[in-house]
Design an enzyme around this catalytic site. Structure first.
Site, PDB file in Angstrom:
ATOM      1  N   SER A  69       0.705  -1.523  -0.076  1.00  0.00           N
ATOM      2  CA  SER A  69       0.196   0.418   0.078  1.00  0.00           C
ATOM      3  C   SER A  69       0.557   1.171  -0.238  1.00  0.00           C
ATOM      4  O   SER A  69       1.793   1.588   0.166  1.00  0.00           O
ATOM      5  CB  SER A  69      -1.137   0.127   1.366  1.00  0.00           C
ATOM      6  OG  SER A  69      -2.178  -1.520   1.418  1.00  0.00           O
TER       7      SER A  69
HETATM    8  N1  SAH Z   1      -0.844  -5.219   3.840  1.00  0.00           N
HETATM    9  C1  SAH Z   1      -0.100  -5.566   2.242  1.00  0.00           C
HETATM   10  C2  SAH Z   1      -1.050  -5.499   1.747  1.00  0.00           C
HETATM   11  C3  SAH Z   1      -1.573  -5.857   0.241  1.00  0.00           C
HETATM   12  S1  SAH Z   1      -2.596  -5.717  -0.653  1.00  0.00           S
HETATM   13  C4  SAH Z   1       1.601  -4.892   2.388  1.00  0.00           C
HETATM   14  O1  SAH Z   1       1.573  -3.569   3.194  1.00  0.00           O
HETATM   15  O2  SAH Z   1       2.123  -5.441   1.676  1.00  0.00           O
HETATM   16  C5  SAH Z   1      -3.609  -6.275   0.093  1.00  0.00           C
HETATM   17  C6  SAH Z   1      -3.582  -8.059   0.127  1.00  0.00           C
HETATM   18  O3  SAH Z   1      -4.752  -8.780   0.131  1.00  0.00           O
HETATM   19  C7  SAH Z   1      -3.047  -8.587  -1.385  1.00  0.00           C
HETATM   20  O4  SAH Z   1      -1.926  -9.413  -0.728  1.00  0.00           O
HETATM   21  C8  SAH Z   1      -4.256 -10.007  -1.516  1.00  0.00           C
HETATM   22  O5  SAH Z   1      -3.809 -11.274  -1.786  1.00  0.00           O
HETATM   23  C9  SAH Z   1      -4.904 -10.137  -0.064  1.00  0.00           C
HETATM   24  N2  SAH Z   1      -5.913 -11.155  -0.472  1.00  0.00           N
HETATM   25  C10 SAH Z   1      -7.157 -10.242  -1.169  1.00  0.00           C
HETATM   26  N3  SAH Z   1      -7.991 -11.761  -1.001  1.00  0.00           N
HETATM   27  C11 SAH Z   1      -8.183 -12.016   0.028  1.00  0.00           C
HETATM   28  C12 SAH Z   1      -8.042 -12.544   1.524  1.00  0.00           C
HETATM   29  N4  SAH Z   1      -9.496 -12.975   0.942  1.00  0.00           N
HETATM   30  N5  SAH Z   1      -7.854 -13.246   2.414  1.00  0.00           N
HETATM   31  C13 SAH Z   1      -6.849 -13.082   3.181  1.00  0.00           C
HETATM   32  N6  SAH Z   1      -6.279 -11.526   2.204  1.00  0.00           N
HETATM   33  C14 SAH Z   1      -6.611 -11.520   0.732  1.00  0.00           C
END
Ligand code: SAH
Length: 214
Positions: A69
């Site tokens: 993010s």
């Molecule tokens: N907090 C992370 C943001 C990653 S983007 C960081 O700082 O890097 C959002 C993430 O949510 C992605 O890795 C995606 O694979 C995950 N995601 C999407 N749907 C999900 C679900 N149903 N359960 C768990 N994770 C999920």
């Protein structure tokens, strides 16, 4: 995830500069959260090909259609969540592990972050990135965050970085009374305060772009 606000200043080239920018813009206010941003170097969570842009205030790809993010978005989410020392926190979407590390620093050794990631390879990435920080208060899981982690609940706080059409009901159920959820909903950020078993107070901030919830 990205916040649509843009900044006119020159991009930060060190983690310290990135933190100073977020403090100057008053996005970061709480001392414990500022200290966590100083202790966790964003570059450690960025793919090597993007290392020269690690401290820019923008989301960056981490593979599998996901992004780490935008720092401003992470800062807003943490300031809204207000994690406290000793909290048990459920995180949905570990991704790079950056938010996980920040949460773990803020809640200190006796708290615990339970972070669940849908894409097994990204769970692996988070695990790899977090090794360096040697934080003993993190548990990573591969699975669907929409169903939460019932056997580890209830949680003081829940935070999600992926955006769905609703805040998962299971998560609301696994939240302690007086607990708080910060989660994307469409292109808004929603802050839910649990007032009693079924009563919630909601605040909504529009203007974000989030990775979709699977
Ligand atoms: N907090 C992370 C943001 C990653 S983007 C960081 O700082 O890097 C959002 C993430 O949510 C992605 O890795 C995606 O694979 C995950 N995601 C999407 N749907 C999900 C679900 N149903 N359960 C768990 N994770 C999920």
């Amino acid at each position: 995830t990205a916040n649509l606000r843009s900044s006119r200043s020159a991009p930060a080239v060190t983690n310290q500069q990135l933190v100073e920018k977020l403090v100057f813009e008053k996005t970061l206010i709480t001392p414990q959260i500022i200290n966590a941003f100083k202790a966790v170097d964003r570059k450690d969570f960025i793919l090597s090909e993007d290392h020269d842009r690690a401290y820019e205030d923008r989301p960056l790809p981490i593979g599998y259609g996901a992004t780490i993010s935008q720092p401003t978005t992470v800062a807003i989410m943490l300031e809204k969540l207000q994690p406290e020392r000793d909290d048990r926190i459920l995180e949905i979407g570990s991704g790079s592990g950056y938010m996980t590390a920040l949460l773990a620093k803020i809640i200190m050794e006796r708290g615990k972050v339970f972070s669940i990631e849908y894409v097994p390879e990204l769970k692996g990435l988070a695990e790899f990135n977090l090794i360096k920080y040697d934080l003993g208060n993190i548990a990573l899981f591969a699975g669907d965050g929409k169903i939460g982690l019932k056997s580890y609940g209830p949680f003081d706080k829940i935070i999600s970085s992926a955006s769905g059409k609703e805040i998962p009901k299971a998560c609301k159920g696994q939240l302690k009374a007086s607990g708080r959820i910060v989660a994307p909903l469409g292109d808004s950020l929603v802050i839910l305060d649990k007032l009693s078993k079924r009563k919630f107070k909601e605040e909504k901030i529009p203007g974000f772009v989030f990775v979709p919830l699977q």
